[in-house]
Scaffold this motif. Structure first.
Motif, PDB file in Angstrom:
ATOM      1  N   VAL A 107     -43.270  27.983  14.537  1.00 37.56           N
ATOM      2  CA  VAL A 107     -42.344  29.077  14.250  1.00 37.56           C
ATOM      3  C   VAL A 107     -42.499  30.185  15.286  1.00 37.56           C
ATOM      4  N   THR A 108     -43.739  30.557  15.563  1.00 38.37           N
ATOM      5  CA  THR A 108     -44.004  31.661  16.485  1.00 38.37           C
ATOM      6  C   THR A 108     -43.514  31.357  17.885  1.00 38.37           C
ATOM      7  N   ARG A 109     -43.812  30.156  18.367  1.00 37.65           N
ATOM      8  CA  ARG A 109     -43.427  29.798  19.731  1.00 37.65           C
ATOM      9  C   ARG A 109     -41.911  29.662  19.859  1.00 37.65           C
ATOM     10  N   THR A 110     -41.254  29.130  18.836  1.00 36.48           N
ATOM     11  CA  THR A 110     -39.799  29.006  18.889  1.00 36.48           C
ATOM     12  C   THR A 110     -39.141  30.376  18.800  1.00 36.48           C
ATOM     13  N   ALA A 111     -39.640  31.225  17.901  1.00 33.27           N
ATOM     14  CA  ALA A 111     -39.072  32.568  17.742  1.00 33.27           C
ATOM     15  C   ALA A 111     -39.226  33.400  19.002  1.00 33.27           C
ATOM     16  N   LYS A 112     -40.275  33.149  19.747  1.00 27.70           N
ATOM     17  CA  LYS A 112     -40.496  33.889  20.994  1.00 27.70           C
ATOM     18  C   LYS A 112     -39.347  33.658  21.966  1.00 27.70           C
ATOM     19  N   HIS A 113     -38.799  32.449  21.967  1.00 25.31           N
ATOM     20  CA  HIS A 113     -37.675  32.104  22.843  1.00 25.31           C
ATOM     21  C   HIS A 113     -36.330  32.438  22.200  1.00 25.31           C
ATOM     22  N   ALA A 117     -32.979  30.060  16.629  1.00 23.22           N
ATOM     23  CA  ALA A 117     -33.485  28.689  16.607  1.00 23.22           C
ATOM     24  C   ALA A 117     -34.619  28.564  15.604  1.00 23.22           C
ATOM     25  N   ALA A 118     -35.505  29.547  15.561  1.00 29.41           N
ATOM     26  CA  ALA A 118     -36.612  29.514  14.604  1.00 29.41           C
ATOM     27  C   ALA A 118     -36.093  29.616  13.175  1.00 29.41           C
ATOM     28  N   PRO A 143     -39.964  38.205   9.003  1.00 27.44           N
ATOM     29  CA  PRO A 143     -38.539  38.451   9.277  1.00 27.44           C
ATOM     30  C   PRO A 143     -37.760  37.154   9.479  1.00 27.44           C
ATOM     31  N   ILE A 144     -38.383  36.150  10.095  1.00 25.78           N
ATOM     32  CA  ILE A 144     -37.732  34.851  10.273  1.00 25.78           C
ATOM     33  C   ILE A 144     -37.518  34.201   8.912  1.00 25.78           C
ATOM     34  N   ALA A 148     -34.032  33.218   6.970  1.00 26.38           N
ATOM     35  CA  ALA A 148     -33.804  31.826   6.573  1.00 26.38           C
ATOM     36  C   ALA A 148     -33.466  31.716   5.090  1.00 26.38           C
ATOM     37  N   GLU A 149     -34.075  32.541   4.267  1.00 25.78           N
ATOM     38  CA  GLU A 149     -33.852  32.456   2.831  1.00 25.78           C
ATOM     39  C   GLU A 149     -32.441  32.889   2.436  1.00 25.78           C
TER      40      GLU A 149
END
Length: 222
Positions: A107-113, A117-118, A143-144, A148-149
């Motif tokens: 999640v962290t690595r995807t959200a960084k980009h 997407a995250a 926050p992600i 999502a919820e």
């Protein structure tokens, strides 16, 4: 991070029935369908994975909280909360904890980009176990989770809340329609074929009982 043995990994996979819990290494990101302009990796560039499982806990006997101890060191209070009711008997709790840590890493690595997407990866289950992992192990990603919820995956959504929504992709094949109780189409879109990079939105009218979409990956309130 605790390192699990190969045997523990096999047992964990069977016990939790998580068909896609592995992140593929510390540097992996979610194999999501990001917007066309996103810096996140395109899933077409990565090997296909098995259909991800939803958040799950073992259905059989689990270790009591008093026995949730690693072979060396100790767990934090949040790690203990994450592990509670989640570790099958005769399983190393550290191996179970690692699955949550891996979900947090993805999640962290995807959200960084790309935060979209995250968010989409959490909505669709592309990152299995993300909800509980974020709640207890990486609260900085709440926050992600909150975004999502409020969303839902493409496909059929029964009785959606009326309002405006945004697709978490910019794929040109995204289409949608909202149907009423009698099956009549109340609205559909996009009105014109989208171009690469266009933001795709949908307005769900009041009285919609079924919202169908294809090629849109996931939706969040606009």
């Amino acid at each position: 991070m605790y390192r699990r043995s190969a045997a523990a990994a096999v047992l964990l996979t069977a016990a939790l029935t998580l068909t896609a819990c592995s992140s593929g290494g510390d540097d992996s990101e979610a194999k999501v369908k990001p917007p066309a302009s996103s810096a996140a990796p395109d899933p077409a560039d990565a090997p296909a994975s098995a259909e991800p499982a939803a958040d799950a806990k073992p259905t059989g006997p689990v270790l009591p909280d008093t026995k949730l101890k690693p072979k060396t060191g100790s767990f934090t209070e949040q790690e203990k909360k994450y592990l509670s009711g989640r570790v099958p008997e005769k399983m190393d709790p550290a191996a179970v904890l690692q699955t949550g840590q891996e979900a947090c890493q993805r999640v962290t690595r995807t959200a960084k980009h790309d935060k979209d997407a995250a968010t989409g990866a959490v909505i669709t289950g592309e990152i299995p176990g993300a909800k509980d992992a974020i709640t207890f192990l990486c609260p900085d990603q709440k926050p992600i989770l909150a975004a999502a919820e409020k969303g839902f995956a493409e496909g059929t959504k029964q009785s959606p809340a009326a309002g405006g929504y945004r697709a978490l992709t910019q794929a040109t094949n995204c289409t949608w329609e909202a149907k009423g109780k009698d099956g009549s189409v109340l609205a559909s879109g996009p009105e014109a074929p989208p171009k690469a990079g266009d933001k795709i939105t949908a307005t769900i009218p009041a009285g919609t009982t079924e919202f169908n979409s294809s090629g849109c990956y996931a939706w969040i309130p606009a």
